[in-house]
Design an enzyme around this catalytic site. Structure first.
Site, PDB file in Angstrom:
ATOM      1  N   ASP A 216       0.811  -1.219   0.000  1.00  0.00           N
ATOM      2  CA  ASP A 216       0.000   0.000   0.000  1.00  0.00           C
ATOM      3  C   ASP A 216       0.843   1.267   0.000  1.00  0.00           C
ATOM      4  O   ASP A 216       0.469   2.286   0.573  1.00  0.00           O
ATOM      5  CB  ASP A 216      -0.971   0.018   1.190  1.00  0.00           C
ATOM      6  CG  ASP A 216      -1.854  -1.210   1.198  1.00  0.00           C
ATOM      7  OD1 ASP A 216      -2.330  -1.582   0.114  1.00  0.00           O
ATOM      8  OD2 ASP A 216      -2.048  -1.798   2.278  1.00  0.00           O
TER       9      ASP A 216
ATOM     10  N   HIS B 246      -4.870  -2.150  -5.720  1.00  0.00           N
ATOM     11  CA  HIS B 246      -4.315  -0.865  -6.111  1.00  0.00           C
ATOM     12  C   HIS B 246      -5.480   0.078  -6.296  1.00  0.00           C
ATOM     13  O   HIS B 246      -6.483  -0.292  -6.887  1.00  0.00           O
ATOM     14  CB  HIS B 246      -3.672  -0.944  -7.479  1.00  0.00           C
ATOM     15  CG  HIS B 246      -2.331  -1.587  -7.494  1.00  0.00           C
ATOM     16  ND1 HIS B 246      -1.426  -1.486  -6.481  1.00  0.00           N
ATOM     17  CD2 HIS B 246      -1.731  -2.316  -8.443  1.00  0.00           C
ATOM     18  CE1 HIS B 246      -0.330  -2.140  -6.812  1.00  0.00           C
ATOM     19  NE2 HIS B 246      -0.491  -2.653  -7.996  1.00  0.00           N
TER      20      HIS B 246
HETATM   21  P1  GDP Z   1      -0.759   0.176  -3.548  1.00  0.00           P
HETATM   22  O1  GDP Z   1      -1.373  -1.085  -3.031  1.00  0.00           O
HETATM   23  O2  GDP Z   1       0.702   0.271  -3.245  1.00  0.00           O
HETATM   24  O3  GDP Z   1      -1.049   0.430  -4.968  1.00  0.00           O
HETATM   25  O4  GDP Z   1      -1.426   1.355  -2.730  1.00  0.00           O
HETATM   26  P2  GDP Z   1      -2.980   1.528  -2.360  1.00  0.00           P
HETATM   27  O5  GDP Z   1      -3.737   1.881  -3.585  1.00  0.00           O
HETATM   28  O6  GDP Z   1      -3.453   0.392  -1.558  1.00  0.00           O
HETATM   29  O7  GDP Z   1      -2.894   2.775  -1.380  1.00  0.00           O
HETATM   30  C1  GDP Z   1      -2.404   3.993  -1.768  1.00  0.00           C
HETATM   31  C2  GDP Z   1      -3.492   5.056  -1.566  1.00  0.00           C
HETATM   32  O8  GDP Z   1      -2.909   6.326  -1.456  1.00  0.00           O
HETATM   33  C3  GDP Z   1      -4.468   5.168  -2.708  1.00  0.00           C
HETATM   34  O9  GDP Z   1      -5.730   5.529  -2.202  1.00  0.00           O
HETATM   35  C4  GDP Z   1      -3.884   6.292  -3.571  1.00  0.00           C
HETATM   36  O10 GDP Z   1      -4.854   6.971  -4.334  1.00  0.00           O
HETATM   37  C5  GDP Z   1      -3.319   7.182  -2.509  1.00  0.00           C
HETATM   38  N1  GDP Z   1      -2.121   7.910  -2.892  1.00  0.00           N
HETATM   39  C6  GDP Z   1      -1.080   7.467  -3.654  1.00  0.00           C
HETATM   40  N2  GDP Z   1      -0.097   8.394  -3.687  1.00  0.00           N
HETATM   41  C7  GDP Z   1      -0.511   9.421  -2.912  1.00  0.00           C
HETATM   42  C8  GDP Z   1       0.092  10.652  -2.517  1.00  0.00           C
HETATM   43  O11 GDP Z   1       1.207  11.009  -2.882  1.00  0.00           O
HETATM   44  N3  GDP Z   1      -0.642  11.444  -1.670  1.00  0.00           N
HETATM   45  C9  GDP Z   1      -1.865  11.105  -1.233  1.00  0.00           C
HETATM   46  N4  GDP Z   1      -2.504  11.924  -0.398  1.00  0.00           N
HETATM   47  N5  GDP Z   1      -2.456   9.936  -1.568  1.00  0.00           N
HETATM   48  C10 GDP Z   1      -1.785   9.115  -2.403  1.00  0.00           C
HETATM   49 MG    MG Z   2      -2.871  -1.741  -1.801  1.00  0.00          MG
END
Ligand code: GDP
Ligand code: MG
Length: 423
Positions: A12, A40
């Protein structure tokens, strides 16, 4: 050019968001491990999409997406996911989605087995997402898996389903005392959902090999982070697959190729879903504030994530096992509300300070040694150049770069596609 995008932490980290951004420069995006046990979240001009199984490149019209042999695929879930994306206006055809004939099908009895085992474990549970992932990887290595390509060979499929089901029902019935799964039901399930996927199933290794020879740019996207890797993570609170970059060519179908770039996605603070040692963990109001600021609730399950300050020990280890050639720091904007930013600079185990990531009992017993660095206290979501960041935010990024010993090439300051600083 082969690029891998991997998580440095517990997952995440914002991998989906970075893949979405970087897939613009790619011809092909591959998933190489895991199943629908994580998610994601990708936000772009077409809306907000949650991807559990499909590669993130599916949101780009000219990117070909590959689901590799290292994956375990719940075909019912996949059909649902494809349907939801289509409803959102995303086109999915055999031209932009290719599923490995060697990928393993995650069966309904694997999901049941996952739930039965977590219930048996009760308080000692692993915190499984109950999507059948551990049982199906177990089956894979027991050589009791049904593969996507088997769907195209109906006679052989029926034979192996019969054999596997006899074996599986021993566990379901005799170990857990639950209702056995019938052959007819399982065959119907395979035919119903498999039938919808037939045109997508192929030898993706052959496809990728030719594409690479042709000079195509290929990206591998990981689900979950380094610390969930079956070998190098916080075992047994890990995933059941290899999440690390070195496995990407193997799990995608091109084991003879080397990666040119490994981009490690590293969060500006720590989060962890489910059970297991999490040394940096915060509690009470401090945790609730960070969780709220970062919107830290699971994409697949909605579970509140455990949160903490940046963990130098775990992140440096994550960078090392990933072999990250560069780093993308994500969610820096989330920390803007803090005057003082907590950082776990080392662990204390049995009264001694340690700097390398321990395993087993030493990890469980590790206490965080926390230091504070100055915050910046202003909104940074509008910054697009490193120099536009407040001085303390710049210092924080430089500090992270130094302690994990890898260069930072991206800083993400928001979830939107353009909220990124390229160094
Ligand atoms: P992943 O599993 O690594 O792809 O990550 P997730 O999707 O589970 O969680 C990342 C969350 O943080 C998502 O809701 C994204 O939209 C959000 N997100 C990603 N990068 C940023 C950022 O730089 N700032 C903020 N505020 N949110 C972000
Ligand atoms: Mg995730």
């Amino acid at each position: 050019m082969l690029t891998s995008i991997v998580g440095i932490n517990w997952g995440d980290e914002g991998k989906g968001r970075m893949v979405d951004l970087l897939s613009e420069q790619q011809d092909i995006v591959c998933r190489y491990q895991g199943g629908n046990n994580a998610g994601h979240t990708v936000v772009n001009e077409r809306g907000k999409f949650i991807l559990n199984l499909l590669p993130s490149g599916i949101l780009r019209p000219d990117v070909v997406n590959v689901m590799g042999n290292g994956m375990v695929i719940d075909i019912e879930h996949l059909c649902g996911e494809i349907g939801r994306l289509r409803a959102g206006g995303i086109e999915i055809t055999p031209d932009n989605l290719k599923i490995s004939d060697r990928a393993i099908i995650c069966m309904p009895y694997n999901v049941a087995q996952d739930c039965l085992e977590e219930e048996r474990l009760a308080d000692a549970k692993y915190g499984s997402t109950r999507r059948g992932i551990a049982p199906i990887y177990g089956d894979k290595y027991m050589k009791k898996g049904i593969r996507m390509g088997d769907l195209k060979q109906p006679d052989a499929l029926k034979k192996s389903l019969e054999n596997i089901l006899d074996w599986k029902n021993l566990t379901i019935q005799k170990v857990y005392g639950a209702e056995p799964f019938t052959y007819e039901k399982m065959l119907e399930w395979l035919q119903t959902y498999g039938g919808q996927l037939m045109d997508y199933i192929c030898d993706v290794g052959e496809y990728l090999e030719a594409a690479i020879k042709d000079g195509k740019r290929v990206m591998f996207e990981a689900q979950l982070g380094a610390l969930r890797d079956i070998d190098f993570g916080i075992y047994p609170y890990t995933s059941s697959s290899s999440t690390i970059a070195a496995y990407a060519p193997i799990g995608a179908g091109v084991p003879g190729h080397r990666l040119d770039r490994v981009i490690g996605i590293m969060k500006a603070y720590s989060t962890c879903v489910g059970e297991g040692p999490f040394t940096a963990e915060m509690f009470g109001d401090e945790a609730e504030e960070l969780r709220k600021a970062g919107g830290e609730y699971g994409a697949a399950t909605g579970r509140p994530r455990r949160v903490g300050g940046f963990d130098v020990v775990a992140s440096r280890y994550g960078v090392r096992v990933q072999g990250a050639t560069e780093i993308a720091v994500t969610k820096l904007d989330v920390l803007s509300y803090l005057d003082k930013i907590p950082v776990v600079v080392a662990y204390e185990v049995d009264g001694k300070r340690i700097d390398s990531f321990p395993m087993g009992r030493e990890l469980t017993d590790a206490k965080p040694i926390v230091e504070y660095v100055d915050g910046w206290g202003v909104d940074i979501t509008g910054c697009r150049k490193f120099e536009e960041l407040p001085e303390n935010a710049q210092k924080y990024v430089k500090y992270l770069e130094k302690v994990v010993e890898a260069p930072v090439s991206y800083v993400s300051v928001g979830a939107e596609r353009d909220q990124i600083i390229v160094m």
